[in-house]
Design a protein around this motif. Sequence first.
Motif, PDB file in Angstrom:
ATOM      1  N   ALA A 161      59.793  63.737  62.878  1.00 52.34           N
ATOM      2  CA  ALA A 161      60.026  65.139  63.267  1.00 52.34           C
ATOM      3  C   ALA A 161      59.516  66.088  62.186  1.00 52.34           C
ATOM      4  O   ALA A 161      58.891  67.102  62.497  1.00 52.34           O
ATOM      5  CB  ALA A 161      61.504  65.377  63.537  1.00 52.34           C
ATOM      6  N   ARG A 162      59.763  65.740  60.947  1.00 51.21           N
ATOM      7  CA  ARG A 162      59.270  66.589  59.848  1.00 51.21           C
ATOM      8  C   ARG A 162      57.751  66.595  59.776  1.00 51.21           C
ATOM      9  O   ARG A 162      57.150  67.571  59.355  1.00 51.21           O
ATOM     10  CB  ARG A 162      59.869  66.143  58.533  1.00 51.21           C
ATOM     11  CG  ARG A 162      61.335  66.489  58.477  1.00 51.21           C
ATOM     12  CD  ARG A 162      61.869  66.473  57.092  1.00 51.21           C
ATOM     13  NE  ARG A 162      63.251  66.957  57.136  1.00 51.21           N
ATOM     14  CZ  ARG A 162      64.166  66.635  56.271  1.00 51.21           C
ATOM     15  NH1 ARG A 162      63.866  65.840  55.273  1.00 51.21           N
ATOM     16  NH2 ARG A 162      65.393  67.101  56.373  1.00 51.21           N
ATOM     17  N   ALA A 163      57.139  65.515  60.196  1.00 54.62           N
ATOM     18  CA  ALA A 163      55.669  65.432  60.228  1.00 54.62           C
ATOM     19  C   ALA A 163      55.117  65.968  61.551  1.00 54.62           C
ATOM     20  O   ALA A 163      53.912  65.943  61.763  1.00 54.62           O
ATOM     21  CB  ALA A 163      55.215  63.992  60.017  1.00 54.62           C
TER      22      ALA A 163
ATOM     23  N   LYS B  28      49.009  64.080  67.114  1.00 53.84           N
ATOM     24  CA  LYS B  28      50.312  63.968  66.455  1.00 53.84           C
ATOM     25  C   LYS B  28      51.217  62.958  67.152  1.00 53.84           C
ATOM     26  O   LYS B  28      52.394  63.207  67.402  1.00 53.84           O
ATOM     27  CB  LYS B  28      50.980  65.330  66.324  1.00 53.84           C
ATOM     28  CG  LYS B  28      50.222  66.276  65.416  1.00 53.84           C
ATOM     29  CD  LYS B  28      51.074  67.435  64.996  1.00 53.84           C
ATOM     30  CE  LYS B  28      50.339  68.265  63.980  1.00 53.84           C
ATOM     31  NZ  LYS B  28      50.754  68.007  62.635  1.00 53.84           N
ATOM     32  N   LEU B  29      50.625  61.809  67.479  1.00 50.73           N
ATOM     33  CA  LEU B  29      51.354  60.716  68.111  1.00 50.73           C
ATOM     34  C   LEU B  29      51.556  59.586  67.101  1.00 50.73           C
ATOM     35  O   LEU B  29      50.690  59.335  66.268  1.00 50.73           O
ATOM     36  CB  LEU B  29      50.588  60.193  69.326  1.00 50.73           C
ATOM     37  CG  LEU B  29      50.402  61.177  70.471  1.00 50.73           C
ATOM     38  CD1 LEU B  29      49.529  60.568  71.555  1.00 50.73           C
ATOM     39  CD2 LEU B  29      51.745  61.607  71.032  1.00 50.73           C
ATOM     40  N   ALA B  30      52.695  58.928  67.203  1.00 47.87           N
ATOM     41  CA  ALA B  30      53.024  57.823  66.298  1.00 47.87           C
ATOM     42  C   ALA B  30      53.095  56.528  67.094  1.00 47.87           C
ATOM     43  O   ALA B  30      53.934  56.380  67.978  1.00 47.87           O
ATOM     44  CB  ALA B  30      54.358  58.099  65.609  1.00 47.87           C
ATOM     45  N   ASP B  31      52.195  55.601  66.775  1.00 49.55           N
ATOM     46  CA  ASP B  31      52.241  54.276  67.408  1.00 49.55           C
ATOM     47  C   ASP B  31      53.287  53.422  66.688  1.00 49.55           C
ATOM     48  O   ASP B  31      53.973  53.889  65.775  1.00 49.55           O
ATOM     49  CB  ASP B  31      50.855  53.636  67.397  1.00 49.55           C
ATOM     50  CG  ASP B  31      50.308  53.377  66.000  1.00 49.55           C
ATOM     51  OD1 ASP B  31      50.911  53.846  65.013  1.00 49.55           O
ATOM     52  OD2 ASP B  31      49.275  52.707  65.892  1.00 49.55           O
ATOM     53  N   ARG B  32      53.419  52.173  67.106  1.00 49.88           N
ATOM     54  CA  ARG B  32      54.424  51.289  66.506  1.00 49.88           C
ATOM     55  C   ARG B  32      54.252  51.157  65.003  1.00 49.88           C
ATOM     56  O   ARG B  32      55.225  51.158  64.255  1.00 49.88           O
ATOM     57  CB  ARG B  32      54.357  49.896  67.139  1.00 49.88           C
ATOM     58  CG  ARG B  32      55.274  49.730  68.274  1.00 49.88           C
ATOM     59  CD  ARG B  32      55.463  48.287  68.717  1.00 49.88           C
ATOM     60  NE  ARG B  32      54.311  47.419  68.587  1.00 49.88           N
ATOM     61  CZ  ARG B  32      54.384  46.105  68.544  1.00 49.88           C
ATOM     62  NH1 ARG B  32      55.545  45.495  68.615  1.00 49.88           N
ATOM     63  NH2 ARG B  32      53.298  45.369  68.458  1.00 49.88           N
ATOM     64  N   ALA B  33      53.023  51.033  64.550  1.00 49.24           N
ATOM     65  CA  ALA B  33      52.774  50.878  63.117  1.00 49.24           C
ATOM     66  C   ALA B  33      53.260  52.106  62.350  1.00 49.24           C
ATOM     67  O   ALA B  33      53.892  51.982  61.291  1.00 49.24           O
ATOM     68  CB  ALA B  33      51.284  50.639  62.857  1.00 49.24           C
TER      69      ALA B  33
ATOM     70  N   LEU C 297      64.098  53.122  52.664  1.00 43.72           N
ATOM     71  CA  LEU C 297      63.974  53.004  51.218  1.00 43.72           C
ATOM     72  C   LEU C 297      64.342  54.300  50.481  1.00 43.72           C
ATOM     73  O   LEU C 297      64.192  54.403  49.281  1.00 43.72           O
ATOM     74  CB  LEU C 297      62.549  52.575  50.840  1.00 43.72           C
ATOM     75  CG  LEU C 297      62.155  51.180  51.314  1.00 43.72           C
ATOM     76  CD1 LEU C 297      60.690  50.894  50.985  1.00 43.72           C
ATOM     77  CD2 LEU C 297      63.057  50.124  50.698  1.00 43.72           C
ATOM     78  N   GLY C 298      64.772  55.297  51.272  1.00 48.94           N
ATOM     79  CA  GLY C 298      65.241  56.549  50.656  1.00 48.94           C
ATOM     80  C   GLY C 298      64.185  57.606  50.497  1.00 48.94           C
ATOM     81  O   GLY C 298      64.453  58.686  49.996  1.00 48.94           O
ATOM     82  N   GLY C 299      62.987  57.334  50.928  1.00 42.46           N
ATOM     83  CA  GLY C 299      61.932  58.332  50.850  1.00 42.46           C
ATOM     84  C   GLY C 299      61.696  58.975  52.184  1.00 42.46           C
ATOM     85  O   GLY C 299      62.486  58.845  53.112  1.00 42.46           O
ATOM     86  N   GLY C 300      60.622  59.689  52.299  1.00 38.64           N
ATOM     87  CA  GLY C 300      60.217  60.265  53.586  1.00 38.64           C
ATOM     88  C   GLY C 300      60.989  61.491  54.008  1.00 38.64           C
ATOM     89  O   GLY C 300      60.726  62.056  55.055  1.00 38.64           O
ATOM     90  N   LEU C 301      61.958  61.939  53.216  1.00 41.82           N
ATOM     91  CA  LEU C 301      62.737  63.106  53.617  1.00 41.82           C
ATOM     92  C   LEU C 301      62.527  64.294  52.698  1.00 41.82           C
ATOM     93  O   LEU C 301      63.132  65.327  52.883  1.00 41.82           O
ATOM     94  CB  LEU C 301      64.232  62.759  53.669  1.00 41.82           C
ATOM     95  CG  LEU C 301      64.603  61.683  54.678  1.00 41.82           C
ATOM     96  CD1 LEU C 301      66.084  61.393  54.612  1.00 41.82           C
ATOM     97  CD2 LEU C 301      64.212  62.106  56.072  1.00 41.82           C
ATOM     98  N   ALA C 302      61.707  64.134  51.698  1.00 43.12           N
ATOM     99  CA  ALA C 302      61.484  65.225  50.741  1.00 43.12           C
ATOM    100  C   ALA C 302      60.591  66.290  51.326  1.00 43.12           C
ATOM    101  O   ALA C 302      59.880  66.132  52.243  1.00 43.12           O
ATOM    102  CB  ALA C 302      60.883  64.669  49.476  1.00 43.12           C
TER     103      ALA C 302
END
Length: 150
Positions: A45-47, A129-134, A145-150
Amino acid sequence: MIVAPSPGAATWLVADVLEPDSACFGWRRRTLETLANGLALLVLARAEEVPVRRLGLEAMCARVVHALSAKDALGRFSGLSRRPGFVRALTSSLDELRLAGIGELGLQSHDPDMARILGAYVASLREAKLADRARVLEAATDRALGGGLA
């Protein structure tokens, strides 16, 4: 939390582990896909990306095949491009390559035609702006792992 190939498999596991006439509360059953989608949702969502299912990926792949065919850029796949099942098989191959972490550059020396298709496919996913399984699994891993939210 129990992660299993299907909710039924998780139920079977819990039932197999429990003593006869006992109860179990608080267990959450998830498939890997469901767990990954839940974890990845905030990152995607942020991306401003949206997860896409198999049918959408096949449609994206068909568009890529059509565009490359118009440019006569399918190489050895040009004769197959209009055959029934080609887009479905190609979508599966592209999905496997993406899940294996193989990119266009890594594939270039082994199969330049497939590398070209993979590059166009990934570019189309990013543009839409589509996200496949990968991508969903990548976002879920970042979140876990605690990332991806900054």
